[in-house]
Design a protein around this motif. Structure first.
Motif, PDB file in Angstrom:
ATOM      1  N   LYS A  49       0.826  -1.209   0.000  1.00  0.00           N
ATOM      2  CA  LYS A  49       0.000   0.000   0.000  1.00  0.00           C
ATOM      3  C   LYS A  49       0.859   1.257   0.000  1.00  0.00           C
ATOM      4  CE  LYS A  49      -4.039  -1.978   2.347  1.00  0.00           C
ATOM      5  NZ  LYS A  49      -4.881  -1.941   3.565  1.00  0.00           N
ATOM      6  N   LYS A  50       1.918   1.246   0.816  1.00  0.00           N
ATOM      7  CA  LYS A  50       2.797   2.412   0.890  1.00  0.00           C
ATOM      8  C   LYS A  50       3.486   2.666  -0.447  1.00  0.00           C
ATOM      9  CE  LYS A  50       3.756   2.197   5.864  1.00  0.00           C
ATOM     10  NZ  LYS A  50       4.796   2.000   6.905  1.00  0.00           N
ATOM     11  N   ILE A  51       3.908   1.575  -1.107  1.00  0.00           N
ATOM     12  CA  ILE A  51       4.569   1.724  -2.409  1.00  0.00           C
ATOM     13  C   ILE A  51       3.603   2.307  -3.430  1.00  0.00           C
ATOM     14  CG2 ILE A  51       5.544   0.440  -4.345  1.00  0.00           C
ATOM     15  CD1 ILE A  51       6.745  -1.489  -2.273  1.00  0.00           C
ATOM     16  N   ILE A  52       2.367   1.796  -3.448  1.00  0.00           N
ATOM     17  CA  ILE A  52       1.359   2.285  -4.402  1.00  0.00           C
ATOM     18  C   ILE A  52       1.068   3.763  -4.152  1.00  0.00           C
ATOM     19  CG2 ILE A  52      -1.054   2.097  -5.099  1.00  0.00           C
ATOM     20  CD1 ILE A  52      -0.847  -0.917  -4.553  1.00  0.00           C
ATOM     21  N   ILE A  53       0.913   4.114  -2.862  1.00  0.00           N
ATOM     22  CA  ILE A  53       0.640   5.521  -2.527  1.00  0.00           C
ATOM     23  C   ILE A  53       1.809   6.405  -2.952  1.00  0.00           C
ATOM     24  CG2 ILE A  53       0.330   7.147  -0.616  1.00  0.00           C
ATOM     25  CD1 ILE A  53      -1.220   4.919   0.852  1.00  0.00           C
ATOM     26  N   GLY A  54       3.047   5.943  -2.710  1.00  0.00           N
ATOM     27  CA  GLY A  54       4.227   6.720  -3.113  1.00  0.00           C
ATOM     28  C   GLY A  54       4.295   6.929  -4.607  1.00  0.00           C
ATOM     29  N   VAL A  55       3.964   5.853  -5.372  1.00  0.00           N
ATOM     30  CA  VAL A  55       3.978   5.955  -6.837  1.00  0.00           C
ATOM     31  C   VAL A  55       2.930   6.948  -7.317  1.00  0.00           C
ATOM     32  CG1 VAL A  55       3.526   4.696  -8.976  1.00  0.00           C
ATOM     33  CG2 VAL A  55       4.943   3.651  -7.201  1.00  0.00           C
ATOM     34  N   LEU A  56       1.731   6.896  -6.707  1.00  0.00           N
ATOM     35  CA  LEU A  56       0.666   7.825  -7.092  1.00  0.00           C
ATOM     36  C   LEU A  56       1.051   9.267  -6.803  1.00  0.00           C
ATOM     37  CD1 LEU A  56      -2.511   5.872  -5.867  1.00  0.00           C
ATOM     38  CD2 LEU A  56      -1.788   6.273  -8.224  1.00  0.00           C
ATOM     39  N   ILE A  57       1.650   9.510  -5.647  1.00  0.00           N
ATOM     40  CA  ILE A  57       2.070  10.874  -5.301  1.00  0.00           C
ATOM     41  C   ILE A  57       3.123  11.375  -6.280  1.00  0.00           C
ATOM     42  CG2 ILE A  57       3.281  12.265  -3.573  1.00  0.00           C
ATOM     43  CD1 ILE A  57       1.930  10.556  -1.416  1.00  0.00           C
ATOM     44  N   ALA A  58       4.106  10.511  -6.615  1.00  0.00           N
ATOM     45  CA  ALA A  58       5.150  10.896  -7.570  1.00  0.00           C
ATOM     46  C   ALA A  58       4.556  11.215  -8.930  1.00  0.00           C
ATOM     47  CB  ALA A  58       6.181   9.778  -7.683  1.00  0.00           C
ATOM     48  N   ALA A  59       3.560  10.406  -9.350  1.00  0.00           N
ATOM     49  CA  ALA A  59       2.917  10.639 -10.651  1.00  0.00           C
ATOM     50  C   ALA A  59       2.184  11.971 -10.663  1.00  0.00           C
ATOM     51  CB  ALA A  59       1.963   9.498 -10.966  1.00  0.00           C
ATOM     52  N   ILE A  60       1.500  12.277  -9.549  1.00  0.00           N
ATOM     53  CA  ILE A  60       0.773  13.555  -9.458  1.00  0.00           C
ATOM     54  C   ILE A  60       1.735  14.730  -9.522  1.00  0.00           C
ATOM     55  CG2 ILE A  60      -0.606  14.996  -7.922  1.00  0.00           C
ATOM     56  CD1 ILE A  60      -1.941  12.403  -6.920  1.00  0.00           C
ATOM     57  N   VAL A  61       2.864  14.617  -8.829  1.00  0.00           N
ATOM     58  CA  VAL A  61       3.866  15.691  -8.835  1.00  0.00           C
ATOM     59  C   VAL A  61       4.418  15.891 -10.248  1.00  0.00           C
ATOM     60  CG1 VAL A  61       6.157  16.359  -8.029  1.00  0.00           C
ATOM     61  CG2 VAL A  61       4.507  15.400  -6.419  1.00  0.00           C
ATOM     62  N   VAL A  62       4.736  14.787 -10.933  1.00  0.00           N
ATOM     63  CA  VAL A  62       5.273  14.897 -12.302  1.00  0.00           C
ATOM     64  C   VAL A  62       4.258  15.534 -13.230  1.00  0.00           C
ATOM     65  CG1 VAL A  62       6.004  13.567 -14.315  1.00  0.00           C
ATOM     66  CG2 VAL A  62       6.870  12.966 -12.056  1.00  0.00           C
ATOM     67  N   LEU A  63       2.981  15.117 -13.127  1.00  0.00           N
ATOM     68  CA  LEU A  63       1.938  15.708 -13.973  1.00  0.00           C
ATOM     69  C   LEU A  63       1.769  17.193 -13.689  1.00  0.00           C
ATOM     70  CD1 LEU A  63      -0.785  12.883 -13.888  1.00  0.00           C
ATOM     71  CD2 LEU A  63       0.628  13.570 -15.835  1.00  0.00           C
ATOM     72  N   ALA A  64       1.861  17.568 -12.410  1.00  0.00           N
ATOM     73  CA  ALA A  64       1.742  18.991 -12.056  1.00  0.00           C
ATOM     74  C   ALA A  64       2.880  19.802 -12.658  1.00  0.00           C
ATOM     75  CB  ALA A  64       1.721  19.144 -10.540  1.00  0.00           C
ATOM     76  N   ILE A  65       4.108  19.254 -12.608  1.00  0.00           N
ATOM     77  CA  ILE A  65       5.268  19.956 -13.174  1.00  0.00           C
ATOM     78  C   ILE A  65       5.109  20.119 -14.678  1.00  0.00           C
ATOM     79  CG2 ILE A  65       7.742  19.765 -13.634  1.00  0.00           C
ATOM     80  CD1 ILE A  65       8.025  18.406 -10.893  1.00  0.00           C
ATOM     81  N   VAL A  66       4.660  19.056 -15.351  1.00  0.00           N
ATOM     82  CA  VAL A  66       4.463  19.123 -16.805  1.00  0.00           C
ATOM     83  C   VAL A  66       3.404  20.147 -17.161  1.00  0.00           C
ATOM     84  CG1 VAL A  66       3.654  17.825 -18.812  1.00  0.00           C
ATOM     85  CG2 VAL A  66       5.244  16.762 -17.202  1.00  0.00           C
ATOM     86  N   PHE A  67       2.296  20.144 -16.390  1.00  0.00           N
ATOM     87  CA  PHE A  67       1.211  21.092 -16.654  1.00  0.00           C
ATOM     88  C   PHE A  67       1.686  22.532 -16.502  1.00  0.00           C
ATOM     89  CE2 PHE A  67      -2.341  23.699 -15.113  1.00  0.00           C
ATOM     90  CZ  PHE A  67      -3.243  23.522 -16.154  1.00  0.00           C
ATOM     91  N   VAL A  68       2.398  22.801 -15.406  1.00  0.00           N
ATOM     92  CA  VAL A  68       2.920  24.155 -15.171  1.00  0.00           C
ATOM     93  C   VAL A  68       3.935  24.526 -16.235  1.00  0.00           C
ATOM     94  CG1 VAL A  68       4.254  25.589 -13.582  1.00  0.00           C
ATOM     95  CG2 VAL A  68       2.479  24.077 -12.690  1.00  0.00           C
ATOM     96  N   GLY A  69       4.774  23.548 -16.627  1.00  0.00           N
ATOM     97  CA  GLY A  69       5.793  23.824 -17.639  1.00  0.00           C
ATOM     98  C   GLY A  69       5.198  24.241 -18.958  1.00  0.00           C
ATOM     99  N   PHE A  70       4.169  23.527 -19.422  1.00  0.00           N
ATOM    100  CA  PHE A  70       3.522  23.900 -20.683  1.00  0.00           C
ATOM    101  C   PHE A  70       2.745  25.196 -20.539  1.00  0.00           C
ATOM    102  CE2 PHE A  70       4.065  19.398 -21.928  1.00  0.00           C
ATOM    103  CZ  PHE A  70       4.637  19.611 -23.171  1.00  0.00           C
ATOM    104  N   GLY A  71       2.160  25.411 -19.371  1.00  0.00           N
ATOM    105  CA  GLY A  71       1.391  26.644 -19.156  1.00  0.00           C
ATOM    106  C   GLY A  71       2.256  27.881 -19.187  1.00  0.00           C
TER     107      GLY A  71
END
Length: 242
Positions: A49-71
């Motif tokens: 569960k901890k690994i899955i949660i960590g992966v999800l958080i990392a994915a959200i952070v990466v998506l946020a960075i990409v979104f801000v970068g293109f914006g």
């Protein structure tokens, strides 16, 4: 308790049957093993569960960075987003505006004055920065600026003063084309007359055989046109049509 192998009664807690010699498995050991398995399985589930949660958080952070970068244009070579404050500051401040006064009018501000005169529709005085300029002052500033630029002094300043109008203005203002060397010479003679006499001349000659002289009002129109062209190209036009 009884031996699970031969069925003979033996003492509780015996490890071996005294009758057949079989090893006796203790229930507690089995229970402990089962308990350990349960605990291990529970720990593994928690880790998963901890690994899955960590992966999800990392994915959200990466998506946020990409979104801000293109914006902000970070990924398309546009640096305007990352320097918004700096860009706004640069846009808010005039790129070449200099303070003007009657005692020191920068030649570099003559194109902007010419545009202000054109925008006024021929109504005087013209408001330019902190100054309220008469038609005579505008004519002197622009003619002097044309002469100074033509002589290679675009960074000079002009002492404007308060010249009066021509006492007896004349000139037929025929349509014609005047080459750069001629209108620079005309502007020099026109402004030099004002320097010496404190008033606009009645006319200025083109110095071309058979060509009529130019009136003070027409001279202002010519200088306005020249200065607007100069402001756009940073070069005096090769000729001017009047």
């Amino acid at each position: 308790m009884y031996c699970p192998k031969c069925g003979e009664e033996i003492k509780d807690g015996s490890k071996f049957c005294k009758h057949c010699g079989s090893q006796i498995k203790q229930k507690n050991a089995v229970n402990n093993a089962a308990s350990n398995n349960v605990n291990t399985s529970s720990n593994d589930d928690e880790k998963t569960k901890k690994i899955i949660i960590g992966v999800l958080i990392a994915a959200i952070v990466v998506l946020a960075i990409v979104f801000v970068g293109f914006g902000t244009g970070l990924f398309n070579g546009d640096s305007s987003g990352s320097t918004t404050a700096g860009s706004q500051s640069q846009q808010a401040a005039p790129s070449s505006s200099k303070a003007v006064s009657l005692s020191s009018f920068p030649v570099s501000e003559a194109p902007a004055l010419a545009q202000a005169i054109k925008n006024s529709g021929g109504n005087f005085p013209v408001q330019f920065q902190s100054l309220s300029l008469t038609k005579e002052q505008c004519t002197y500033i622009l003619s002097k600026s044309v002469a100074l630029i033509g002589q290679g002094n675009p960074d000079a300043t002009i002492s404007v003063g308060n010249p009066s109008g021509a006492p007896h203005p004349s000139g037929r203002d025929n349509s014609q084309t005047i080459a750069r060397e001629n209108y620079v010479d005309m502007s020099n003679r026109f402004s030099s007359w004002i320097d010496r006499n404190g008033a606009l001349p009645n006319y200025v000659g083109v110095y071309t055989g058979g060509v009529a002289d130019i009136s003070p009002s027409r001279m202002l129109d010519i200088c306005v046109s020249i200065m607007i062209d100069y402001g756009n190209t940073h070069n005096l036009p090769a000729s001017i049509n009047i």
